[in-house]
Design a protein around this motif. Structure first.
Motif, PDB file in Angstrom:
ATOM      1  N   THR A 203      42.900  63.889 -42.897  1.00  0.00           N
ATOM      2  CA  THR A 203      42.100  62.673 -42.761  1.00  0.00           C
ATOM      3  C   THR A 203      42.622  61.531 -43.635  1.00  0.00           C
ATOM      4  N   ASP A 204      43.155  61.850 -44.794  1.00  0.00           N
ATOM      5  CA  ASP A 204      43.694  60.809 -45.681  1.00  0.00           C
ATOM      6  C   ASP A 204      44.868  60.092 -45.022  1.00  0.00           C
ATOM      7  N   SER A 205      45.713  60.863 -44.367  1.00  0.00           N
ATOM      8  CA  SER A 205      46.877  60.291 -43.691  1.00  0.00           C
ATOM      9  C   SER A 205      46.446  59.384 -42.539  1.00  0.00           C
ATOM     10  N   ILE A 206      45.470  59.829 -41.764  1.00  0.00           N
ATOM     11  CA  ILE A 206      44.979  59.038 -40.626  1.00  0.00           C
ATOM     12  C   ILE A 206      44.343  57.747 -41.124  1.00  0.00           C
ATOM     13  N   LYS A 207      43.538  57.848 -42.194  1.00  0.00           N
ATOM     14  CA  LYS A 207      42.910  56.660 -42.765  1.00  0.00           C
ATOM     15  C   LYS A 207      43.959  55.640 -43.204  1.00  0.00           C
ATOM     16  N   THR A 208      44.990  56.117 -43.872  1.00  0.00           N
ATOM     17  CA  THR A 208      46.041  55.210 -44.348  1.00  0.00           C
ATOM     18  C   THR A 208      46.758  54.548 -43.179  1.00  0.00           C
ATOM     19  N   MET A 209      47.052  55.323 -42.154  1.00  0.00           N
ATOM     20  CA  MET A 209      47.813  54.813 -41.018  1.00  0.00           C
ATOM     21  C   MET A 209      47.064  53.728 -40.251  1.00  0.00           C
ATOM     22  N   VAL A 210      45.736  53.858 -40.118  1.00  0.00           N
ATOM     23  CA  VAL A 210      45.003  52.829 -39.362  1.00  0.00           C
ATOM     24  C   VAL A 210      45.033  51.488 -40.098  1.00  0.00           C
ATOM     25  N   TYR A 211      45.053  51.537 -41.421  1.00  0.00           N
ATOM     26  CA  TYR A 211      45.156  50.284 -42.181  1.00  0.00           C
ATOM     27  C   TYR A 211      46.566  49.710 -42.110  1.00  0.00           C
ATOM     28  N   VAL A 212      47.565  50.579 -42.016  1.00  0.00           N
ATOM     29  CA  VAL A 212      48.942  50.118 -41.813  1.00  0.00           C
ATOM     30  C   VAL A 212      49.042  49.390 -40.471  1.00  0.00           C
ATOM     31  N   ILE A 213      48.447  49.972 -39.433  1.00  0.00           N
ATOM     32  CA  ILE A 213      48.449  49.344 -38.108  1.00  0.00           C
ATOM     33  C   ILE A 213      47.744  47.988 -38.159  1.00  0.00           C
ATOM     34  N   SER A 214      46.611  47.941 -38.847  1.00  0.00           N
ATOM     35  CA  SER A 214      45.872  46.684 -38.990  1.00  0.00           C
ATOM     36  C   SER A 214      46.711  45.631 -39.713  1.00  0.00           C
ATOM     37  N   GLY A 215      47.453  46.054 -40.731  1.00  0.00           N
ATOM     38  CA  GLY A 215      48.320  45.130 -41.456  1.00  0.00           C
ATOM     39  C   GLY A 215      49.441  44.597 -40.586  1.00  0.00           C
ATOM     40  N   ILE A 216      50.010  45.454 -39.746  1.00  0.00           N
ATOM     41  CA  ILE A 216      51.100  45.039 -38.854  1.00  0.00           C
ATOM     42  C   ILE A 216      50.604  44.044 -37.816  1.00  0.00           C
ATOM     43  N   THR A 217      49.440  44.324 -37.206  1.00  0.00           N
ATOM     44  CA  THR A 217      48.912  43.400 -36.193  1.00  0.00           C
ATOM     45  C   THR A 217      48.522  42.052 -36.820  1.00  0.00           C
ATOM     46  N   ALA A 218      48.028  42.089 -38.056  1.00  0.00           N
ATOM     47  CA  ALA A 218      47.720  40.836 -38.757  1.00  0.00           C
ATOM     48  C   ALA A 218      49.001  40.038 -39.003  1.00  0.00           C
ATOM     49  N   ALA A 219      50.090  40.742 -39.331  1.00  0.00           N
ATOM     50  CA  ALA A 219      51.386  40.078 -39.539  1.00  0.00           C
ATOM     51  C   ALA A 219      51.899  39.465 -38.236  1.00  0.00           C
ATOM     52  N   ILE A 220      51.710  40.180 -37.122  1.00  0.00           N
ATOM     53  CA  ILE A 220      52.096  39.621 -35.814  1.00  0.00           C
ATOM     54  C   ILE A 220      51.297  38.349 -35.551  1.00  0.00           C
ATOM     55  N   GLY A 221      50.001  38.398 -35.866  1.00  0.00           N
ATOM     56  CA  GLY A 221      49.168  37.209 -35.728  1.00  0.00           C
ATOM     57  C   GLY A 221      49.672  36.068 -36.593  1.00  0.00           C
ATOM     58  N   GLY A 222      50.121  36.391 -37.809  1.00  0.00           N
ATOM     59  CA  GLY A 222      50.659  35.383 -38.716  1.00  0.00           C
ATOM     60  C   GLY A 222      51.904  34.719 -38.170  1.00  0.00           C
ATOM     61  N   ILE A 223      52.770  35.514 -37.555  1.00  0.00           N
ATOM     62  CA  ILE A 223      54.001  34.980 -36.956  1.00  0.00           C
ATOM     63  C   ILE A 223      53.669  34.043 -35.798  1.00  0.00           C
ATOM     64  N   ILE A 224      52.704  34.450 -34.952  1.00  0.00           N
ATOM     65  CA  ILE A 224      52.333  33.625 -33.798  1.00  0.00           C
ATOM     66  C   ILE A 224      51.721  32.299 -34.251  1.00  0.00           C
ATOM     67  N   VAL A 225      50.769  32.374 -35.195  1.00  0.00           N
ATOM     68  CA  VAL A 225      50.089  31.165 -35.670  1.00  0.00           C
ATOM     69  C   VAL A 225      51.080  30.198 -36.319  1.00  0.00           C
ATOM     70  N   THR A 226      51.928  30.716 -37.193  1.00  0.00           N
ATOM     71  CA  THR A 226      52.908  29.876 -37.887  1.00  0.00           C
ATOM     72  C   THR A 226      53.875  29.234 -36.903  1.00  0.00           C
ATOM     73  N   SER A 227      54.310  30.008 -35.919  1.00  0.00           N
ATOM     74  CA  SER A 227      55.227  29.505 -34.911  1.00  0.00           C
ATOM     75  C   SER A 227      54.570  28.429 -34.054  1.00  0.00           C
ATOM     76  N   ARG A 228      53.310  28.650 -33.695  1.00  0.00           N
ATOM     77  CA  ARG A 228      52.593  27.706 -32.832  1.00  0.00           C
ATOM     78  C   ARG A 228      52.388  26.353 -33.515  1.00  0.00           C
ATOM     79  N   ILE A 229      51.966  26.408 -34.776  1.00  0.00           N
ATOM     80  CA  ILE A 229      51.677  25.175 -35.513  1.00  0.00           C
ATOM     81  C   ILE A 229      52.961  24.497 -35.982  1.00  0.00           C
ATOM     82  N   GLY A 230      53.990  25.306 -36.233  1.00  0.00           N
ATOM     83  CA  GLY A 230      55.249  24.754 -36.720  1.00  0.00           C
ATOM     84  C   GLY A 230      55.305  24.645 -38.224  1.00  0.00           C
ATOM     85  N   SER A 231      54.309  25.221 -38.892  1.00  0.00           N
ATOM     86  CA  SER A 231      54.300  25.254 -40.358  1.00  0.00           C
ATOM     87  C   SER A 231      53.351  26.357 -40.816  1.00  0.00           C
TER      88      SER A 231
END
Length: 309
Positions: A203-231
């Motif tokens: 369970t500890d491994s699964i818990k850690t992995m779901v937060y890793v996934i959440s961090g990656i998707t947030a980073a993808i969101g960051g790339i899209i937002v930054t690219s869209r705005i241009g800054s």
């Protein structure tokens, strides 16, 4: 009749989205304009991507309040690398790695440190927002290359590129949650953590992995937002965690964990996007929009609780 009722409950989020679209299109015919619909999809894309990662966390019974700050810090990192190194591959890769590392940091504190997810990610939200301000010195980072701004603004065969990214993320997440052992373990953990542990699930491994996934998707969101705005603004992503949680809840995922779907989360994100767009087309004040959105979320939770009873 019972079968019809069960079917309606199963697809209640989709039915809600359908009727919302009908009501808004009657009030303001401009809603059905093809350019407006593509605009809605583009606006929804970032929230949908972040909400997909949030779904994994909430399905385990957790919560991640740090996604907005992760979006900001990874977006700032990407913008900095683009403006200095002009390496698209390096900027995207390092942003995703940093997102994953922050997610792992949160996950380890929750799983190994045995600290409540709300406390861990609330602290993370503050810490990484502060890191963003320090990294950017409180000023936006601009001067980004056309290759990078392509991500958030280009269209492929008439479809906005952020929408294509969202669809790819959705397919990967759907496969993980529905077709892999990891996905079954996520549901098992959210359903009953003690039973999952006794059945041999790490369970500890699964818990850690779901937060890793959440961090990656947030980073993808960051790339899209930054690219869209241009800054990259140090204030980017503020409040995004609430929209992501709202999308997950509106999509039918239980905050207690163990019940929900990735497809439902996409529908939930669409409901929020359509509602925001409709209120904008009706020239409703942004102050009232927040009230309406909050009431819709509250109503969805109350209906869900009543149906379960």
């Amino acid at each position: 009749m019972e079968k019809l009722k069960a079917l309606a409950l199963k697809f209640k989020s989709l039915i809600g989205l359908f009727f919302l679209c009908i009501v808004i299109s009657i009030i303001t015919p401009r809603f059905l304009n093809i350019n407006n619909l593509l605009n809605v999809l583009t606006q929804v894309s970032v929230n949908a991507v972040i909400a997909i990662g949030m779904s994994f966390v909430i399905l385990t019974g957790g919560i991640d309040l740090s996604v907005g700050s992760i979006l900001a810090v990874t977006g700032a990192l990407a913008a900095s690398l683009i403006s200095k190194q002009n390496s698209l591959f390096l900027a995207i890769l390092l942003s995703l790695i940093v997102g994953a590392l922050i997610g792992a940091f949160n996950g380890l504190l929750v799983s190994k440190g045995k600290i409540q997810p709300f406390i861990v990610t609330l602290a993370g939200m503050t810490i990484f927002r502060g890191v963003t301000y320090v990294y950017t010195n409180g000023t936006p980072i601009s001067g980004l290359s056309k290759d990078f701004t392509f991500i958030g603004n280009a269209r492929v065969l008439g479809i906005p590129f952020p929408v294509i990214i969202t669809f790819i993320v959705f397919l990967i997440a759907w496969y993980l949650i529905n077709e892999t052992r990891f996905g079954r373990y996520v549901y098992a953990l959210g359903g009953n953590e003690d039973s999952a542990r006794l059945s041999g699930i790490n369970t500890d491994s699964i818990k850690t992995m779901v937060y890793v996934i959440s961090g990656i998707t947030a980073a993808i969101g960051g790339i899209i937002v930054t690219s869209r705005i241009g800054s990259a603004s140090p204030n980017a992503g503020s409040g995004y965690e609430l929209d992501a949680i709202a999308a997950v809840v509106l999509g039918g995922t239980s905050l207690a964990g163990g019940e929900g779907s990735i497809a439902g989360t996409i529908i939930g994100a669409m409901i929020i996007g359509v509602l925001n767009n409709g209120l904008n087309l009706m020239n409703v004040s942004p102050f009232y929009q927040s009230i309406v959105k909050g009431l819709v979320i509250l109503l969805a939770v109350l209906i869900d609780k009543k149906n379960k009873k």
